[in-house]
Scaffold this motif. Structure first.
Motif, PDB file in Angstrom:
ATOM      1  N   ALA A 262      11.481  40.492  32.711  1.00  0.00           N
ATOM      2  CA  ALA A 262      11.887  41.472  33.721  1.00  0.00           C
ATOM      3  C   ALA A 262      12.051  40.891  35.129  1.00  0.00           C
ATOM      4  CB  ALA A 262      10.898  42.637  33.725  1.00  0.00           C
ATOM      5  N   PRO A 263      11.159  40.015  35.617  1.00  0.00           N
ATOM      6  CA  PRO A 263      11.383  39.473  36.964  1.00  0.00           C
ATOM      7  C   PRO A 263      12.683  38.678  37.086  1.00  0.00           C
ATOM      8  CG  PRO A 263       9.132  39.038  36.263  1.00  0.00           C
ATOM      9  CD  PRO A 263       9.864  39.589  35.088  1.00  0.00           C
ATOM     10  N   VAL A 264      12.985  37.878  36.076  1.00  0.00           N
ATOM     11  CA  VAL A 264      14.222  37.088  36.094  1.00  0.00           C
ATOM     12  C   VAL A 264      15.422  38.021  35.982  1.00  0.00           C
ATOM     13  CG1 VAL A 264      15.535  35.283  34.917  1.00  0.00           C
ATOM     14  CG2 VAL A 264      13.043  35.084  35.119  1.00  0.00           C
ATOM     15  N   LEU A 265      15.315  39.029  35.154  1.00  0.00           N
ATOM     16  CA  LEU A 265      16.401  39.997  35.000  1.00  0.00           C
ATOM     17  C   LEU A 265      16.676  40.718  36.319  1.00  0.00           C
ATOM     18  CD1 LEU A 265      18.371  41.209  32.982  1.00  0.00           C
ATOM     19  CD2 LEU A 265      16.625  42.881  32.398  1.00  0.00           C
ATOM     20  N   ALA A 266      15.625  41.038  37.075  1.00  0.00           N
ATOM     21  CA  ALA A 266      15.808  41.686  38.376  1.00  0.00           C
ATOM     22  C   ALA A 266      16.570  40.778  39.339  1.00  0.00           C
ATOM     23  CB  ALA A 266      14.448  42.068  38.960  1.00  0.00           C
ATOM     24  N   VAL A 267      16.255  39.482  39.346  1.00  0.00           N
ATOM     25  CA  VAL A 267      16.963  38.547  40.225  1.00  0.00           C
ATOM     26  C   VAL A 267      18.408  38.374  39.771  1.00  0.00           C
ATOM     27  CG1 VAL A 267      17.009  36.180  41.110  1.00  0.00           C
ATOM     28  CG2 VAL A 267      14.834  37.381  40.898  1.00  0.00           C
TER      29      VAL A 267
ATOM     30  N   GLY B 146      13.896  41.326  53.078  1.00  0.00           N
ATOM     31  CA  GLY B 146      13.427  41.980  51.861  1.00  0.00           C
ATOM     32  C   GLY B 146      14.017  41.379  50.590  1.00  0.00           C
ATOM     33  N   LEU B 147      15.331  41.163  50.599  1.00  0.00           N
ATOM     34  CA  LEU B 147      15.957  40.573  49.416  1.00  0.00           C
ATOM     35  C   LEU B 147      15.528  39.117  49.228  1.00  0.00           C
ATOM     36  CD1 LEU B 147      19.548  42.077  49.542  1.00  0.00           C
ATOM     37  CD2 LEU B 147      17.750  42.553  47.893  1.00  0.00           C
ATOM     38  N   GLY B 148      15.377  38.379  50.320  1.00  0.00           N
ATOM     39  CA  GLY B 148      14.905  37.000  50.213  1.00  0.00           C
ATOM     40  C   GLY B 148      13.502  36.928  49.638  1.00  0.00           C
ATOM     41  N   LEU B 149      12.606  37.786  50.146  1.00  0.00           N
ATOM     42  CA  LEU B 149      11.244  37.827  49.610  1.00  0.00           C
ATOM     43  C   LEU B 149      11.230  38.250  48.143  1.00  0.00           C
ATOM     44  CD1 LEU B 149       9.221  39.365  52.568  1.00  0.00           C
ATOM     45  CD2 LEU B 149       8.977  37.074  51.601  1.00  0.00           C
ATOM     46  N   ALA B 150      12.096  39.196  47.786  1.00  0.00           N
ATOM     47  CA  ALA B 150      12.164  39.633  46.392  1.00  0.00           C
ATOM     48  C   ALA B 150      12.607  38.491  45.479  1.00  0.00           C
ATOM     49  CB  ALA B 150      13.116  40.821  46.256  1.00  0.00           C
ATOM     50  N   ILE B 151      13.631  37.754  45.885  1.00  0.00           N
ATOM     51  CA  ILE B 151      14.125  36.648  45.063  1.00  0.00           C
ATOM     52  C   ILE B 151      13.049  35.583  44.887  1.00  0.00           C
ATOM     53  CG2 ILE B 151      15.770  34.722  45.013  1.00  0.00           C
ATOM     54  CD1 ILE B 151      17.801  36.643  46.335  1.00  0.00           C
TER      55      ILE B 151
END
Length: 125
Positions: A9-14, A96-101
């Motif tokens: 799931a984490p990789v799929l989100a990225v 936010g997107l950078g931290l998420a990635i």
């Protein structure tokens, strides 16, 4: 028949984040071409769309180099948020997107194990 394993799931989100970047870059490309032909803006949009599409696809297949490249893009987005904090939208969007990635690729054990398995050597698995 190939033995493909679906990414966690984490990789799929990225991968979804990079797919959205690709779609928005293609929309910007279409708007730029319609407005002024294929100029500098269109070239940047096309390059960004290709870059995000390739990174997202390689992440899906577990390529370690794509993981490092995506994390570098995430760190770059965080730097943009810090250095260009002119509006709250810049800070929230880029930061936010950078931290998420970075967080989704470096933090969870399932993501680290997915890339550590060495599946990125070939697309056949």
């Amino acid at each position: 028949m190939t033995n493909r394993i679906r990414p966690p799931a984490p990789v799929l989100a990225v991968v979804i984040i990079f797919a959205l970047f690709t779609v928005f870059s293609l929309i910007a490309l279409a708007v730029s071409i319609r407005g002024s032909g294929f100029g500098e803006d269109a070239g940047i949009s096309l390059g960004l769309a290709v870059l995000c599409g390739v990174v997202g696809a390689r992440l899906w297949f577990g390529a370690q180099i794509a993981r490092w490249f995506a994390m570098a893009i995430g760190v770059g987005m965080i730097l943009i948020a810090v250095l260009n904090a002119s509006t709250l939208l810049n800070v929230v969007l880029f930061g936010g997107l950078g931290l998420a990635i970075v967080g989704l690729l470096a933090g969870p054990r399932s993501a680290r194990e997915f890339f550590a398995a060495g599946r990125g050597a070939s697309l056949a698995g």
